[in-house]
Design a protein around this motif. Structure first.
Motif, PDB file in Angstrom:
ATOM      1  N   ILE A   1       0.911 -15.081  -7.887  1.00  0.00           N
ATOM      2  CA  ILE A   1       0.103 -16.001  -7.076  1.00  0.00           C
ATOM      3  C   ILE A   1      -1.064 -15.279  -6.409  1.00  0.00           C
ATOM      4  N   VAL A   2      -0.800 -14.144  -5.802  1.00  0.00           N
ATOM      5  CA  VAL A   2      -1.806 -13.446  -5.001  1.00  0.00           C
ATOM      6  C   VAL A   2      -2.778 -12.644  -5.875  1.00  0.00           C
ATOM      7  N   ARG A   3      -2.268 -12.071  -6.951  1.00  0.00           N
ATOM      8  CA  ARG A   3      -3.065 -11.188  -7.812  1.00  0.00           C
ATOM      9  C   ARG A   3      -3.718 -10.078  -6.978  1.00  0.00           C
ATOM     10  N   PRO A   4      -2.849  -9.302  -6.310  1.00  0.00           N
ATOM     11  CA  PRO A   4      -3.358  -8.285  -5.383  1.00  0.00           C
ATOM     12  C   PRO A   4      -4.018  -7.113  -6.094  1.00  0.00           C
ATOM     13  N   GLU A   5      -4.847  -6.406  -5.344  1.00  0.00           N
ATOM     14  CA  GLU A   5      -5.465  -5.188  -5.852  1.00  0.00           C
ATOM     15  C   GLU A   5      -4.370  -4.166  -6.163  1.00  0.00           C
ATOM     16  N   GLY A   6      -4.519  -3.463  -7.269  1.00  0.00           N
ATOM     17  CA  GLY A   6      -3.565  -2.425  -7.625  1.00  0.00           C
ATOM     18  C   GLY A   6      -2.188  -2.959  -7.957  1.00  0.00           C
ATOM     19  N   ALA A   7      -2.092  -4.193  -8.449  1.00  0.00           N
ATOM     20  CA  ALA A   7      -0.794  -4.814  -8.724  1.00  0.00           C
ATOM     21  C   ALA A   7       0.060  -3.969  -9.658  1.00  0.00           C
ATOM     22  N   GLU A   8      -0.577  -3.285 -10.597  1.00  0.00           N
ATOM     23  CA  GLU A   8       0.187  -2.481 -11.554  1.00  0.00           C
ATOM     24  C   GLU A   8       0.835  -1.265 -10.901  1.00  0.00           C
ATOM     25  N   PHE A   9       0.356  -0.882  -9.713  1.00  0.00           N
ATOM     26  CA  PHE A   9       0.918   0.259  -8.991  1.00  0.00           C
ATOM     27  C   PHE A   9       1.760  -0.157  -7.785  1.00  0.00           C
ATOM     28  N   PHE A  10       1.757  -1.450  -7.473  1.00  0.00           N
ATOM     29  CA  PHE A  10       2.470  -1.983  -6.314  1.00  0.00           C
ATOM     30  C   PHE A  10       3.977  -1.804  -6.496  1.00  0.00           C
ATOM     31  N   GLY A  11       4.652  -1.265  -5.484  1.00  0.00           N
ATOM     32  CA  GLY A  11       6.065  -0.932  -5.555  1.00  0.00           C
ATOM     33  C   GLY A  11       7.033  -2.094  -5.582  1.00  0.00           C
ATOM     34  N   ARG A  12       6.575  -3.304  -5.280  1.00  0.00           N
ATOM     35  CA  ARG A  12       7.403  -4.510  -5.309  1.00  0.00           C
ATOM     36  C   ARG A  12       8.662  -4.388  -4.459  1.00  0.00           C
ATOM     37  N   ASN A  13       8.440  -3.967  -3.225  1.00  0.00           N
ATOM     38  CA  ASN A  13       9.501  -3.955  -2.219  1.00  0.00           C
ATOM     39  C   ASN A  13       8.850  -4.117  -0.853  1.00  0.00           C
ATOM     40  N   VAL A  14       9.649  -4.318   0.169  1.00  0.00           N
ATOM     41  CA  VAL A  14       9.105  -4.612   1.503  1.00  0.00           C
ATOM     42  C   VAL A  14       8.301  -3.443   2.054  1.00  0.00           C
ATOM     43  N   SER A  15       8.742  -2.224   1.819  1.00  0.00           N
ATOM     44  CA  SER A  15       7.991  -1.065   2.319  1.00  0.00           C
ATOM     45  C   SER A  15       6.623  -0.970   1.660  1.00  0.00           C
ATOM     46  N   ALA A  16       6.562  -1.208   0.357  1.00  0.00           N
ATOM     47  CA  ALA A  16       5.279  -1.188  -0.350  1.00  0.00           C
ATOM     48  C   ALA A  16       4.385  -2.329   0.132  1.00  0.00           C
ATOM     49  N   PHE A  17       4.985  -3.484   0.421  1.00  0.00           N
ATOM     50  CA  PHE A  17       4.223  -4.623   0.932  1.00  0.00           C
ATOM     51  C   PHE A  17       3.620  -4.273   2.295  1.00  0.00           C
ATOM     52  N   TRP A  18       4.412  -3.659   3.167  1.00  0.00           N
ATOM     53  CA  TRP A  18       3.911  -3.257   4.479  1.00  0.00           C
ATOM     54  C   TRP A  18       2.759  -2.268   4.326  1.00  0.00           C
ATOM     55  N   ASP A  19       2.932  -1.288   3.450  1.00  0.00           N
ATOM     56  CA  ASP A  19       1.858  -0.322   3.204  1.00  0.00           C
ATOM     57  C   ASP A  19       0.592  -1.026   2.727  1.00  0.00           C
ATOM     58  N   ALA A  20       0.761  -2.009   1.855  1.00  0.00           N
ATOM     59  CA  ALA A  20      -0.386  -2.732   1.304  1.00  0.00           C
ATOM     60  C   ALA A  20      -1.135  -3.514   2.373  1.00  0.00           C
ATOM     61  N   ILE A  21      -0.394  -4.247   3.198  1.00  0.00           N
ATOM     62  CA  ILE A  21      -1.086  -5.116   4.157  1.00  0.00           C
ATOM     63  C   ILE A  21      -1.523  -4.390   5.415  1.00  0.00           C
ATOM     64  N   SER A  22      -0.905  -3.257   5.712  1.00  0.00           N
ATOM     65  CA  SER A  22      -1.318  -2.525   6.909  1.00  0.00           C
ATOM     66  C   SER A  22      -2.342  -1.444   6.594  1.00  0.00           C
TER      67      SER A  22
END
Length: 95
Positions: free
Chosen positions: A24-45
């Motif tokens: 849905i979001v098609r975030p930047e660096g999706a292929e490197f995104f860790g797909r967990n809550v810690s990676a999500f926090w790193d991404a948005i912060s």
């Protein structure tokens, strides 16, 4: 600021949740995104892989996440909702 709505109603496990986020979001660096809550926090912060851009993320039907990992995913997202300063994250019951 645009709002991206992520409907969690049919999410059955954490893998489904992160796949939905990426689809849905098609975030930047999706292929490197860790797909967990810690990676999500790193991404948005910090703007790392998984950064959605300058948007508001609205997770609807978020209550369905309470059955995943004994509610751990939902609790962590609730913490992020409270503490995120760079990006607005909201958890809702429905659209």
């Amino acid at each position: 600021m645009d709002t991206i709505v992520i409907d969690c109603q049919n999410v059955r496990d954490e893998s489904d949740f992160w796949q939905l986020y990426v689809d849905i979001v098609r975030p930047e660096g999706a292929e490197f995104f860790g797909r967990n809550v810690s990676a999500f926090w790193d991404a948005i912060s910090g703007g790392g892989p998984g950064w959605p851009g300058d948007v508001k993320l609205l997770f609807v039907h978020a209550e369905t996440l309470s059955s995943i990992n004994s509610g751990h995913l939902l609790r962590r997202l609730q913490e992020i909702q409270l503490h995120s300063q760079r990006l607005r994250v909201e958890l809702g019951k429905d659209t």
